[in-house]
Design a protein around this motif. Structure first.
Motif, PDB file in Angstrom:
ATOM      1  N   THR A 224      -5.448   2.655  -3.291  1.00 20.89           N
ATOM      2  CA  THR A 224      -4.827   2.888  -4.468  1.00 20.89           C
ATOM      3  C   THR A 224      -3.343   3.250  -3.759  1.00 20.89           C
ATOM      4  O   THR A 224      -2.171   2.602  -4.624  1.00 20.89           O
ATOM      5  CB  THR A 224      -4.817   4.656  -5.348  1.00 20.89           C
ATOM      6  OG1 THR A 224      -6.366   4.210  -5.782  1.00 20.89           O
ATOM      7  CG2 THR A 224      -3.412   4.484  -5.971  1.00 20.89           C
ATOM      8  N   ILE A 225      -2.928   3.729  -2.739  1.00 22.95           N
ATOM      9  CA  ILE A 225      -1.488   4.054  -2.316  1.00 22.95           C
ATOM     10  C   ILE A 225      -1.027   2.660  -1.677  1.00 22.95           C
ATOM     11  O   ILE A 225       0.236   2.333  -2.070  1.00 22.95           O
ATOM     12  CB  ILE A 225      -1.749   5.529  -0.864  1.00 22.95           C
ATOM     13  CG1 ILE A 225      -2.213   6.391  -1.560  1.00 22.95           C
ATOM     14  CG2 ILE A 225       0.026   5.270   0.204  1.00 22.95           C
ATOM     15  CD1 ILE A 225      -2.561   7.412  -0.043  1.00 22.95           C
ATOM     16  N   VAL A 226      -1.980   2.178  -1.094  1.00 25.44           N
ATOM     17  CA  VAL A 226      -1.967   0.808  -0.646  1.00 25.44           C
ATOM     18  C   VAL A 226      -0.738  -0.420  -1.819  1.00 25.44           C
ATOM     19  O   VAL A 226      -0.165  -1.015  -1.696  1.00 25.44           O
ATOM     20  CB  VAL A 226      -2.013  -0.145   0.596  1.00 25.44           C
ATOM     21  CG1 VAL A 226      -1.852  -1.123   0.728  1.00 25.44           C
ATOM     22  CG2 VAL A 226      -3.007   0.740   1.525  1.00 25.44           C
ATOM     23  N   TYR A 227      -2.609  -0.725  -2.583  1.00 27.20           N
ATOM     24  CA  TYR A 227      -2.015  -1.702  -3.437  1.00 27.20           C
ATOM     25  C   TYR A 227      -0.497  -1.297  -5.232  1.00 27.20           C
ATOM     26  O   TYR A 227       0.025  -2.314  -5.908  1.00 27.20           O
ATOM     27  CB  TYR A 227      -3.659  -1.764  -3.676  1.00 27.20           C
ATOM     28  CG  TYR A 227      -3.930  -2.882  -3.876  1.00 27.20           C
ATOM     29  CD1 TYR A 227      -4.070  -4.112  -3.136  1.00 27.20           C
ATOM     30  CD2 TYR A 227      -4.982  -2.508  -2.124  1.00 27.20           C
ATOM     31  CE1 TYR A 227      -4.580  -4.734  -2.723  1.00 27.20           C
ATOM     32  CE2 TYR A 227      -6.175  -2.609  -2.505  1.00 27.20           C
ATOM     33  CZ  TYR A 227      -5.530  -4.325  -1.612  1.00 27.20           C
ATOM     34  OH  TYR A 227      -6.112  -5.261  -0.409  1.00 27.20           O
ATOM     35  N   THR A 228      -0.790   0.408  -5.300  1.00 29.24           N
ATOM     36  CA  THR A 228      -0.091   0.560  -6.368  1.00 29.24           C
ATOM     37  C   THR A 228       1.367   0.611  -6.086  1.00 29.24           C
ATOM     38  O   THR A 228       2.153   0.523  -7.284  1.00 29.24           O
ATOM     39  CB  THR A 228      -1.118   1.866  -6.720  1.00 29.24           C
ATOM     40  OG1 THR A 228      -2.618   1.346  -7.848  1.00 29.24           O
ATOM     41  CG2 THR A 228      -0.223   2.900  -8.590  1.00 29.24           C
ATOM     42  N   HIS A 229       1.222   1.894  -5.124  1.00 32.73           N
ATOM     43  CA  HIS A 229       2.807   3.000  -4.739  1.00 32.73           C
ATOM     44  C   HIS A 229       3.709   1.875  -3.826  1.00 32.73           C
ATOM     45  O   HIS A 229       4.293   1.239  -3.710  1.00 32.73           O
ATOM     46  CB  HIS A 229       2.640   4.282  -3.493  1.00 32.73           C
ATOM     47  CG  HIS A 229       1.551   4.612  -5.462  1.00 32.73           C
ATOM     48  ND1 HIS A 229       1.677   4.796  -6.231  1.00 32.73           N
ATOM     49  CD2 HIS A 229       0.024   5.715  -5.054  1.00 32.73           C
ATOM     50  CE1 HIS A 229       1.174   6.076  -6.813  1.00 32.73           C
ATOM     51  NE2 HIS A 229       0.267   5.685  -6.754  1.00 32.73           N
ATOM     52  N   ALA A 230       2.760   1.409  -2.023  1.00 31.46           N
ATOM     53  CA  ALA A 230       3.295   0.903  -1.041  1.00 31.46           C
ATOM     54  C   ALA A 230       3.763  -0.249  -1.391  1.00 31.46           C
ATOM     55  O   ALA A 230       4.683  -1.141  -0.979  1.00 31.46           O
ATOM     56  CB  ALA A 230       2.619   1.160  -0.190  1.00 31.46           C
ATOM     57  N   LEU A 231       2.916  -1.157  -1.550  1.00 28.30           N
ATOM     58  CA  LEU A 231       3.332  -2.608  -1.752  1.00 28.30           C
ATOM     59  C   LEU A 231       4.321  -3.205  -2.756  1.00 28.30           C
ATOM     60  O   LEU A 231       5.255  -3.778  -3.025  1.00 28.30           O
ATOM     61  CB  LEU A 231       2.116  -3.516  -2.763  1.00 28.30           C
ATOM     62  CG  LEU A 231       2.306  -4.363  -2.956  1.00 28.30           C
ATOM     63  CD1 LEU A 231       2.568  -5.514  -1.549  1.00 28.30           C
ATOM     64  CD2 LEU A 231       0.765  -5.328  -2.987  1.00 28.30           C
ATOM     65  N   ARG A 232       4.048  -2.422  -3.909  1.00 30.79           N
ATOM     66  CA  ARG A 232       5.407  -2.216  -5.275  1.00 30.79           C
ATOM     67  C   ARG A 232       6.520  -2.117  -4.787  1.00 30.79           C
ATOM     68  O   ARG A 232       7.788  -3.210  -5.324  1.00 30.79           O
ATOM     69  CB  ARG A 232       4.917  -1.864  -6.622  1.00 30.79           C
ATOM     70  CG  ARG A 232       6.111  -1.776  -7.599  1.00 30.79           C
ATOM     71  CD  ARG A 232       5.994  -1.487  -8.768  1.00 30.79           C
ATOM     72  NE  ARG A 232       6.649  -1.570  -9.847  1.00 30.79           N
ATOM     73  CZ  ARG A 232       6.847  -1.083 -11.277  1.00 30.79           C
ATOM     74  NH1 ARG A 232       6.194  -0.537 -11.438  1.00 30.79           N
ATOM     75  NH2 ARG A 232       7.717  -1.592 -11.763  1.00 30.79           N
ATOM     76  N   VAL A 233       7.041  -1.047  -3.771  1.00 27.83           N
ATOM     77  CA  VAL A 233       7.982  -0.716  -3.388  1.00 27.83           C
ATOM     78  C   VAL A 233       8.592  -2.123  -2.082  1.00 27.83           C
ATOM     79  O   VAL A 233       9.588  -1.661  -2.195  1.00 27.83           O
ATOM     80  CB  VAL A 233       7.800   0.538  -2.129  1.00 27.83           C
ATOM     81  CG1 VAL A 233       9.470   1.164  -1.904  1.00 27.83           C
ATOM     82  CG2 VAL A 233       7.862   1.850  -3.977  1.00 27.83           C
ATOM     83  N   ALA A 234       7.509  -2.363  -1.690  1.00 25.29           N
ATOM     84  CA  ALA A 234       7.418  -2.559  -0.165  1.00 25.29           C
ATOM     85  C   ALA A 234       7.673  -4.717  -1.268  1.00 25.29           C
ATOM     86  O   ALA A 234       7.857  -5.162  -0.051  1.00 25.29           O
ATOM     87  CB  ALA A 234       6.115  -2.569   0.944  1.00 25.29           C
ATOM     88  N   PHE A 235       7.795  -5.035  -2.201  1.00 22.57           N
ATOM     89  CA  PHE A 235       7.595  -5.845  -2.219  1.00 22.57           C
ATOM     90  C   PHE A 235       9.206  -6.950  -2.737  1.00 22.57           C
ATOM     91  O   PHE A 235       8.892  -8.256  -2.522  1.00 22.57           O
ATOM     92  CB  PHE A 235       6.972  -6.343  -3.973  1.00 22.57           C
ATOM     93  CG  PHE A 235       6.457  -7.556  -4.101  1.00 22.57           C
ATOM     94  CD1 PHE A 235       5.106  -7.924  -3.064  1.00 22.57           C
ATOM     95  CD2 PHE A 235       7.144  -8.163  -5.003  1.00 22.57           C
ATOM     96  CE1 PHE A 235       4.967  -8.944  -3.517  1.00 22.57           C
ATOM     97  CE2 PHE A 235       6.773  -9.492  -5.459  1.00 22.57           C
ATOM     98  CZ  PHE A 235       5.729  -9.812  -4.476  1.00 22.57           C
ATOM     99  N   ILE A 236      10.485  -6.254  -2.603  1.00 27.70           N
ATOM    100  CA  ILE A 236      11.577  -6.890  -2.700  1.00 27.70           C
ATOM    101  C   ILE A 236      12.270  -7.646  -1.290  1.00 27.70           C
ATOM    102  O   ILE A 236      12.103  -8.864  -2.288  1.00 27.70           O
ATOM    103  CB  ILE A 236      12.916  -5.875  -3.110  1.00 27.70           C
ATOM    104  CG1 ILE A 236      12.653  -5.511  -4.474  1.00 27.70           C
ATOM    105  CG2 ILE A 236      13.761  -6.352  -2.809  1.00 27.70           C
ATOM    106  CD1 ILE A 236      14.193  -4.441  -4.628  1.00 27.70           C
ATOM    107  N   PRO A 237      11.563  -6.879  -0.275  1.00 28.12           N
ATOM    108  CA  PRO A 237      11.851  -8.093   0.777  1.00 28.12           C
ATOM    109  C   PRO A 237      10.383  -9.445   1.134  1.00 28.12           C
ATOM    110  O   PRO A 237      10.529 -10.529   1.784  1.00 28.12           O
ATOM    111  CB  PRO A 237      12.140  -7.610   2.036  1.00 28.12           C
ATOM    112  CG  PRO A 237      11.132  -5.972   1.920  1.00 28.12           C
ATOM    113  CD  PRO A 237      11.981  -5.990   0.262  1.00 28.12           C
ATOM    114  N   ILE A 238       9.242  -9.329   0.764  1.00 26.07           N
ATOM    115  CA  ILE A 238       8.744  -9.849   0.768  1.00 26.07           C
ATOM    116  C   ILE A 238       8.850 -10.788  -0.394  1.00 26.07           C
ATOM    117  O   ILE A 238       8.822 -12.104  -0.660  1.00 26.07           O
ATOM    118  CB  ILE A 238       7.364  -9.178   0.284  1.00 26.07           C
ATOM    119  CG1 ILE A 238       6.503  -7.690   1.308  1.00 26.07           C
ATOM    120  CG2 ILE A 238       5.843 -10.388   0.193  1.00 26.07           C
ATOM    121  CD1 ILE A 238       5.110  -7.459   0.774  1.00 26.07           C
ATOM    122  N   LEU A 239       9.356 -10.604  -1.531  1.00 21.97           N
ATOM    123  CA  LEU A 239       9.705 -11.519  -2.684  1.00 21.97           C
ATOM    124  C   LEU A 239      10.710 -12.255  -2.622  1.00 21.97           C
ATOM    125  O   LEU A 239      11.204 -13.201  -2.699  1.00 21.97           O
ATOM    126  CB  LEU A 239       9.992 -10.760  -4.156  1.00 21.97           C
ATOM    127  CG  LEU A 239      10.552 -11.416  -4.876  1.00 21.97           C
ATOM    128  CD1 LEU A 239       9.649 -12.759  -5.696  1.00 21.97           C
ATOM    129  CD2 LEU A 239      10.934 -10.779  -6.440  1.00 21.97           C
TER     130      LEU A 239
END
Length: 316
Positions: free
Chosen positions: A225-240
């Motif tokens: 839940t931490i990785v997929y729900t919290h961390a991934l969304r915050v980290a997604f801007i540089p990925i995008l």
């Protein structure tokens, strides 16, 4: 937001002007005469000179550029001397195969990269993490034509699962369309996934050291839940950002794969036009590709607001 979009579109004007000057200058100083290529080796010098005069190639360079620039301002990119059709018509005829290939490759690349990047984060420091990073380094380093040739030998020649080369339009059926683009899409997807995987891993690891992640762990929230729900969304801007740039690169830089797999796309059109010195097609296609690249990046910028509302507020 509307003002931001208008500013970005206006910034496209000087970019296109600089690109027009650079492309026009490069192709006109490159050795090769379109008239001689068009008439063939048996043509006499008088015939070549007559055709050059008819095409306006005997005029000074600055005059040729001025005529072409005036045509651009009226929306006319010129005529292809080899295809005998307007440049815009030739370009958009080839756009559909390139877009289909880019979409298939991007879907493969993004799903593969997110899976591998998140797996590397969850198995940080293990052989799995090292293997993922090794794959990423290999994908960045290997030339696309070499990877494509190896996959053709295995999947097309040995296993006979997929066609060696060719293209079928969407009107021939969805599966036929995908079948011919799947192998080149896998080649480009693997190369795209290599860079996106590294960004996914590093971005999520940066976020995982944040206080809110430590608080979630202290509360007993599951790691998944931490990785997929919290961390991934915050980290997604540089990925995008990397996803957007890679997609723009797919649309503009698939020439090698299109040539290898004989896909009649924009990349192959530009390569063939360069070999034939078809000036109008080269100039017009590069300008249209530049516009497409800028628009892709604009769409990515607008998507930032959906990922992080703070970005949306900053653009008002």
């Amino acid at each position: 937001m509307g003002g931001y979009i208008v500013r970005r579109l206006l910034s496209l004007i000087p970019v296109l002007f600089v690109v027009a000057i650079v492309v026009f200058s490069i192709i006109h100083v490159t050795p090769g005469d379109p008239a001689a290529i068009l008439l063939g080796e048996e043509a006499s010098k008088a015939d070549i000179d007559e055709l050059r005069s008819k095409l306006g190639l005997d005029r000074p360079i600055y005059e040729q550029f001025g005529i072409w620039l005036l045509g651009l301002l009226s929306g006319n990119l010129g005529e292809s001397i080899f295809l005998d059709k307007p440049v815009t018509e030739a370009f958009f005829e080839r756009l559909a195969p390139t877009l289909s290939l880019a979409i298939i490759a991007q879907v493969i690349g993004v799903f593969l990269a997110l899976f591998l990047g998140i797996t590397a984060v969850k198995r940080r420091g293990t052989i799995v993490d090292q293997s993922v990073m090794g794959f990423s380094m290999l994908g960045i380093s290997i030339p696309s034509f070499l990877l494509g040739s190896l996959l053709v030998m295995f999947f097309s020649v040995k296993l006979r699962w997929l066609p060696v080369a060719g293209y079928q339009p969407l009107t021939e059926g969805l599966w036929q369309h995908i079948k011919y683009l799947l192998l080149p899409g896998i080649v480009l997807g693997i190369i795209q996934a290599a860079l996106i995987t590294r960004m996914t891993r590093s971005s999520i690891l940066d976020v995982m050291s944040g206080n809110f992640i430590k608080t979630a762990k202290a509360k007993g929230v599951k790691e998944k839940t931490i990785v997929y729900t919290h961390a991934l969304r915050v980290a997604f801007i540089p990925i995008l950002t990397v996803i957007g740039e890679s997609f723009g690169g797919l649309v503009t830089g698939a020439a090698v794969i299109e040539t290898l797999f004989n896909i009649p796309g924009v990349g192959q059109l530009i390569v063939n036009s360069i070999s034939r010195r078809d000036y109008s097609v080269i100039q017009g296609s590069v300008l249209l590709v530049t516009v497409a690249y800028v628009f892709v990046n604009l769409i990515v910028d607008l998507l930032y607001g959906l990922v992080d509302p703070r970005v949306r507020l900053s653009k008002r």
